[in-house]
Motif scaffolding. Structure first.
Motif, mmCIF file in Angstrom:
data_model
loop_
_atom_site.group_PDB
_atom_site.id
_atom_site.type_symbol
_atom_site.label_atom_id
_atom_site.label_comp_id
_atom_site.label_asym_id
_atom_site.label_seq_id
_atom_site.Cartn_x
_atom_site.Cartn_y
_atom_site.Cartn_z
ATOM 1 N N UNK A 119 8.713 -4.820 -14.183
ATOM 2 C CA UNK A 119 8.998 -4.000 -13.003
ATOM 3 C C UNK A 119 7.712 -3.670 -12.253
ATOM 4 N N UNK A 120 6.675 -3.324 -13.001
ATOM 5 C CA UNK A 120 5.379 -3.028 -12.377
ATOM 6 C C UNK A 120 4.836 -4.271 -11.681
ATOM 7 N N UNK A 121 4.943 -5.419 -12.346
ATOM 8 C CA UNK A 121 4.449 -6.670 -11.774
ATOM 9 C C UNK A 121 5.182 -7.019 -10.481
ATOM 10 N N UNK A 122 6.515 -6.906 -10.505
ATOM 11 C CA UNK A 122 7.307 -7.243 -9.318
ATOM 12 C C UNK A 122 7.020 -6.270 -8.182
ATOM 13 N N UNK A 123 6.912 -4.990 -8.490
ATOM 14 C CA UNK A 123 6.633 -3.990 -7.463
ATOM 15 C C UNK A 123 5.275 -4.237 -6.814
ATOM 16 N N UNK A 124 4.294 -4.604 -7.619
ATOM 17 C CA UNK A 124 2.960 -4.889 -7.071
ATOM 18 C C UNK A 124 2.991 -6.108 -6.161
ATOM 19 N N UNK A 125 3.754 -7.132 -6.566
ATOM 20 C CA UNK A 125 3.860 -8.327 -5.729
ATOM 21 C C UNK A 125 4.569 -8.002 -4.415
ATOM 22 N N UNK A 126 5.632 -7.217 -4.507
ATOM 23 C CA UNK A 126 6.354 -6.834 -3.291
ATOM 24 C C UNK A 126 5.475 -6.013 -2.354
ATOM 25 N N UNK A 127 4.676 -5.126 -2.927
ATOM 26 C CA UNK A 127 3.787 -4.299 -2.123
ATOM 27 C C UNK A 127 2.702 -5.137 -1.460
ATOM 28 N N UNK A 128 2.206 -6.136 -2.198
ATOM 29 C CA UNK A 128 1.147 -6.991 -1.660
ATOM 30 C C UNK A 128 1.628 -7.818 -0.466
ATOM 31 N N UNK A 146 2.508 -5.324 4.865
ATOM 32 C CA UNK A 146 1.358 -4.707 5.533
ATOM 33 C C UNK A 146 1.593 -3.216 5.724
ATOM 34 N N UNK A 147 2.862 -2.843 5.891
ATOM 35 C CA UNK A 147 3.226 -1.437 6.041
ATOM 36 C C UNK A 147 4.312 -1.115 5.032
ATOM 37 N N UNK A 148 4.148 -0.056 4.295
ATOM 38 C CA UNK A 148 5.148 0.343 3.312
ATOM 39 C C UNK A 148 6.288 1.077 4.027
ATOM 40 N N UNK A 149 7.488 0.483 3.939
ATOM 41 C CA UNK A 149 8.642 1.091 4.615
ATOM 42 C C UNK A 149 9.386 2.008 3.667
ATOM 43 N N UNK A 150 10.320 2.778 4.230
ATOM 44 C CA UNK A 150 11.092 3.707 3.414
ATOM 45 C C UNK A 150 12.060 2.980 2.485
ATOM 46 N N UNK A 151 12.274 1.672 2.736
ATOM 47 C CA UNK A 151 13.182 0.896 1.904
ATOM 48 C C UNK A 151 12.474 0.249 0.714
ATOM 49 N N UNK A 152 11.160 0.421 0.626
ATOM 50 C CA UNK A 152 10.419 -0.169 -0.498
ATOM 51 C C UNK A 152 10.832 0.510 -1.808
ATOM 52 N N UNK A 153 11.138 -0.299 -2.821
ATOM 53 C CA UNK A 153 11.523 0.215 -4.136
ATOM 54 C C UNK A 153 10.330 0.115 -5.070
ATOM 55 N N UNK A 154 9.894 1.242 -5.595
ATOM 56 C CA UNK A 154 8.772 1.248 -6.527
ATOM 57 C C UNK A 154 9.176 0.744 -7.899
ATOM 58 N N UNK A 155 8.218 0.666 -8.801
ATOM 59 C CA UNK A 155 8.498 0.079 -10.104
ATOM 60 C C UNK A 155 9.478 0.924 -10.923
ATOM 61 N N UNK A 156 9.464 2.233 -10.713
ATOM 62 C CA UNK A 156 10.402 3.074 -11.464
ATOM 63 C C UNK A 156 11.850 2.791 -11.070
ATOM 64 N N UNK A 157 12.078 2.609 -9.767
ATOM 65 C CA UNK A 157 13.422 2.266 -9.302
ATOM 66 C C UNK A 157 13.857 0.897 -9.809
ATOM 67 N N UNK A 158 12.923 -0.056 -9.789
ATOM 68 C CA UNK A 158 13.227 -1.392 -10.313
ATOM 69 C C UNK A 158 13.553 -1.322 -11.803
ATOM 70 N N UNK A 159 12.780 -0.531 -12.524
ATOM 71 C CA UNK A 159 12.997 -0.411 -13.962
ATOM 72 C C UNK A 159 14.378 0.178 -14.261
ATOM 73 N N UNK A 160 14.755 1.219 -13.537
ATOM 74 C CA UNK A 160 16.088 1.802 -13.748
ATOM 75 C C UNK A 160 17.190 0.777 -13.477
ATOM 76 N N UNK A 161 17.018 -0.008 -12.415
ATOM 77 C CA UNK A 161 17.993 -1.034 -12.074
ATOM 78 C C UNK A 161 18.079 -2.094 -13.168
ATOM 79 N N UNK A 162 16.921 -2.491 -13.705
ATOM 80 C CA UNK A 162 16.897 -3.483 -14.782
ATOM 81 C C UNK A 162 17.595 -2.959 -16.036
ATOM 82 N N UNK A 163 17.342 -1.707 -16.368
ATOM 83 C CA UNK A 163 17.947 -1.119 -17.572
ATOM 84 C C UNK A 163 19.464 -0.997 -17.422
ATOM 85 N N UNK A 164 19.919 -0.669 -16.224
ATOM 86 C CA UNK A 164 21.366 -0.591 -16.005
ATOM 87 C C UNK A 164 22.006 -1.971 -16.154
ATOM 88 N N UNK A 165 21.341 -2.996 -15.617
ATOM 89 C CA UNK A 165 21.860 -4.360 -15.750
ATOM 90 C C UNK A 165 21.911 -4.773 -17.223
#
Length: 354
Positions: free
Chosen positions: A43-52, A55-74
């Motif tokens: 989740x941290x790796x994917x979030x960092x890649x998405x952030x990279x 150029x501008x962080x939008x309100x729709x950007x999902x951080x690693x914690x949100x990704x992790x919760x989604x992964x755990x639910x799946x």
């Protein structure tokens, strides 16, 4: 399935609120902790890649914690860990995984190493191959290739010791063939496979139950020295009655697990639908006089049936005298507490001498 004590769930929640979600599949705290660690790292790796990529962080950007919760639910719904993480180690390779393609198993990895050992220490070094130039050109046919993991690992293990290696992987699924080709490129780019693998390995869509669909109009690269396969071998009954785990039934492709009914069973000397691929693959190996055949089976009882089928076909093709047929691991290697592990996967190995 036994219930997990409430005290255990409460203890897990106190350590991390996400751990109880993983209990749905893991059933133990230690395994849940391991999976949570792997999921958090990804989740941290994917979030960092998405952030990279932004150029501008939008309100729709999902951080690693949100990704992790989604992964755990799946994962709590039974989605296999490899589909969530997107990969599975296989020997020294990194095999990409996706929905619609069977996930590589640890036992298949073990069997592939054993097959490579047989090729290097028996076929090549002892000169038991009927073709004189086998040490300089080795042809391998990988049937029901899936992710391509067997083809790729065999190349990594064997190619450094052979002047020329030609590997053809065949699968009926276009999704599997596409992923196998991506795995080839991916592992070359990561340095896990040599650049020659791009020329040595070919993946082709085809029906393994139809010889003409495997090779086309001719076997233009020459007959294979080795045929290896992990075919669909689960019975309809085992797939339905709970013998096959929930996550496998719900999320992995049935076509890679259960052989088809219908025309391929007609007029064949078989009592069990789950053995149909072995009949066709062994018949092909006898027609081509293949030096080594390695077939993964679901358990030792199936392996015994396949070995008996091989003996019957050897008589039919009048090729009995120069064959050695065995089941690996041998019975004494599968002993645990004095009981044979009949439910463990095994391989049937057919070696041709002379």
């Amino acid at each position: 399935m036994p219930r997990i004590p409430n005290r255990t769930i409460l203890n897990a929640y106190q350590q991390d609120p996400l751990l109880p979600l993983l209990f749905q599949e893991c059933r133990s705290l230690s395994l849940a902790k391991n999976e949570l660690r792997w999921l958090r790292d990804r989740a941290v790796q994917v979030a960092q890649l998405n952030l990279a990529k932004r150029t501008v962080r939008s309100k729709y950007f999902i951080g690693w914690r949100g990704l992790l919760r989604s992964m755990c639910r799946a994962r709590s719904r039974g989605l296999p860990l490899q589909y969530i993480l997107g990969d599975q180690p296989f020997g020294n390779l990194d095999i990409r995984c996706k929905r619609g393609v069977l996930i590589p198993r640890p036992e298949t990895e073990t069997f592939t190493f054993h097959a490579a050992s047989l090729i290097l220490h028996d076929m090549l070094k002892n000169g038991r191959s009927p073709t004189e130039n086998r040490a300089t050109c080795l042809r391998i046919l990988d049937l029901c290739t899936g992710t391509g993991c067997i083809s790729l690992l065999l190349h990594a293990l064997i190619a450094p010791h052979v002047q020329r290696t030609s590997i053809l992987g065949v699968d009926i699924s276009a999704t599997a063939i596409g992923l196998a080709r991506k795995n080839l490129i991916y592992n070359i780019r990561r340095g896990y496979l040599s650049d020659t693998a791009l020329m040595d390995i070919t993946f082709r869509q085809g029906n393994v139950l139809d010889i003409h669909d495997i090779f086309g109009s001719s076997i233009h690269t020459g007959p294979p020295d080795v045929i290896i396969s992990n075919p669909p071998y689960i019975s309809q009954k085992s797939f339905r009655d709970g013998t096959t785990t929930r996550s496998v039934r719900r999320f992995e492709p049935r076509i890679a697990l259960v052989p088809p009914k219908g025309e391929y069973m007609s007029e064949l000397p078989l009592n069990r639908q789950e053995d149909i691929f072995y009949y066709h693959i062994l018949s092909l190996s006898f027609r081509l006089k293949t030096s080594l055949v390695v077939l993964e089976c679901g358990d030792r009882l199936q392996g015994t049936r396949v070995a008996a089928l091989c003996n019957d076909l050897a008589s039919e093709f009048e090729q009995v005298g120069n064959l050695h047929i065995c089941i690996w691991p041998a019975a004494d290697e599968s002993m645990t507490g004095g009981d044979l592990q009949y439910s463990e996967p095994c391989v049937v190995i057919v070696q041709r001498y002379g």
